[in-house]
Design a protein around this motif. Structure first.
Motif, short mmCIF file in Angstrom:
data_model
loop_
_atom_site.label_atom_id
_atom_site.label_comp_id
_atom_site.label_asym_id
_atom_site.label_seq_id
_atom_site.Cartn_x
_atom_site.Cartn_y
_atom_site.Cartn_z
N ILE A 97 33.46 -13.77 6.37
CA ILE A 97 34.38 -13.99 5.64
C ILE A 97 34.06 -14.05 4.12
O ILE A 97 34.73 -13.21 3.23
N HIS A 98 32.92 -14.61 3.45
CA HIS A 98 32.59 -14.45 2.07
C HIS A 98 32.32 -12.96 1.79
O HIS A 98 32.61 -12.46 0.94
N GLY A 99 31.48 -12.48 2.66
CA GLY A 99 31.01 -10.90 2.17
C GLY A 99 31.79 -9.71 2.45
O GLY A 99 31.97 -8.87 1.73
N GLY A 100 32.63 -10.14 3.55
CA GLY A 100 33.61 -8.88 4.13
C GLY A 100 35.06 -9.19 3.36
O GLY A 100 35.71 -8.18 3.14
N ILE A 101 35.32 -10.27 2.72
CA ILE A 101 36.81 -10.51 2.10
C ILE A 101 36.69 -11.10 0.84
O ILE A 101 37.25 -10.48 0.04
N LEU A 105 37.32 -8.89 -2.92
CA LEU A 105 38.36 -9.30 -3.49
C LEU A 105 38.05 -9.47 -5.03
O LEU A 105 38.77 -8.83 -5.98
N ILE A 106 37.11 -10.15 -5.19
CA ILE A 106 36.46 -10.51 -6.34
C ILE A 106 36.22 -9.08 -7.26
O ILE A 106 36.56 -8.91 -8.32
N TYR A 107 35.37 -8.22 -6.57
CA TYR A 107 35.16 -7.01 -7.00
C TYR A 107 36.48 -6.17 -7.41
O TYR A 107 36.37 -5.43 -8.41
N PHE A 108 37.29 -6.07 -6.36
CA PHE A 108 38.55 -5.39 -6.78
C PHE A 108 39.39 -5.85 -7.87
O PHE A 108 39.77 -5.17 -8.82
N ASN A 114 37.78 0.32 -5.18
CA ASN A 114 37.71 0.02 -3.61
C ASN A 114 35.98 -0.39 -3.37
O ASN A 114 35.22 0.43 -3.52
N PRO A 115 35.81 -1.70 -3.11
CA PRO A 115 34.53 -2.18 -3.00
C PRO A 115 33.98 -1.51 -1.64
O PRO A 115 32.69 -1.37 -1.55
N TYR A 116 34.78 -1.00 -0.71
CA TYR A 116 34.01 -0.50 0.50
C TYR A 116 33.51 0.81 0.23
O TYR A 116 32.84 1.22 1.00
N GLN A 117 34.16 1.57 -0.54
CA GLN A 117 33.59 2.78 -1.10
C GLN A 117 32.25 2.59 -1.77
O GLN A 117 31.21 3.49 -1.45
N ILE A 135 26.34 -7.58 -0.06
CA ILE A 135 27.46 -8.41 0.31
C ILE A 135 27.01 -9.88 0.70
O ILE A 135 27.73 -10.82 0.82
N SER A 136 25.55 -9.85 0.64
CA SER A 136 24.96 -11.36 1.00
C SER A 136 25.38 -12.20 -0.22
O SER A 136 24.50 -11.96 -1.30
N PRO A 137 25.43 -13.38 0.27
CA PRO A 137 25.64 -14.46 -0.91
C PRO A 137 24.16 -15.05 -1.13
O PRO A 137 24.10 -16.12 -1.80
N CYS A 138 23.27 -14.90 -0.14
CA CYS A 138 22.06 -15.72 -0.31
C CYS A 138 21.26 -15.24 -1.12
O CYS A 138 21.05 -13.86 -1.25
#
Length: 164
Positions: A97-101, A105-108, A114-117, A135-138
């Motif tokens: 949820i945090h790294g994938g959504i 969204l914050i990056y966009f 597009n963050p997925y690119q 994508i890792s928050p750690c």
């Protein structure tokens, strides 16, 4: 009680960072005379990155034996497996949820890209773990895979070495 500055234990990180900044500016101001010390620090940084890479490869083995010894000491293995399974599921769900959504969204919102690119660019390298660190928050995996992340940023994204 409010602690006085001399009563607080620990390292003075702010003073260390300030000293490093002032030293860097002074070395650049010296010009050619400061280049030798700058090259020394760059070499020291590269050696440290190699050490971190080695540690990153051997630490999981040590952790496996530490966890294995604790599992052997457990009395109720079913309780361990169920509670560990719930924890792993909750942790993975939270990371997804945090790294994938949330982070995309914050990056966009910040870049209108597009963050997925960006993930695609980071993932197509010889260091696929760098895409996961993106994508890792750690902070621990991020700092442990810093050498491969820096290499991916420089090679795949064309970021200057001085910036990365």
């Amino acid at each position: 009680q409010i602690p006085v500055g001399t009563e607080i234990e620990g390292m003075n990180i702010l003073g260390l960072v300030l000293f490093a900044l002032v030293l860097g500016v002074a070395l650049k101001k010296l010009g050619q005379e400061g280049e030798d010390l700058i090259r020394f620090f760059n070499s020291f940084n590269e050696a440290t990155m190699v050490l971190v890479t080695w540690i990153m490869w051997y630490v999981p083995i040590g952790i496996m034996f530490l966890v294995g010894s604790k599992i052997v000491e457990m009395e109720d293995i079913v309780l361990l497996v169920t509670s560990l399974g719930k924890y792993i599921f909750a942790s993975i769900l939270g990371h997804v949820i945090h790294g994938g959504i949330i982070l995309p969204l914050i990056y966009f919102a910040a870049t209108r890209q597009n963050p997925y690119q960006r993930w695609n660019v980071m993932g197509h390298s010889e260091h696929p773990g760098a895409a996961l660190c993106f994508i890792s928050p750690c902070s621990v995996p991020s700092s442990a895979t810093l050498p491969s992340m820096i290499k991916c940023i420089e090679e795949n994204n064309g970021v200057d070495k001085r910036i990365s």
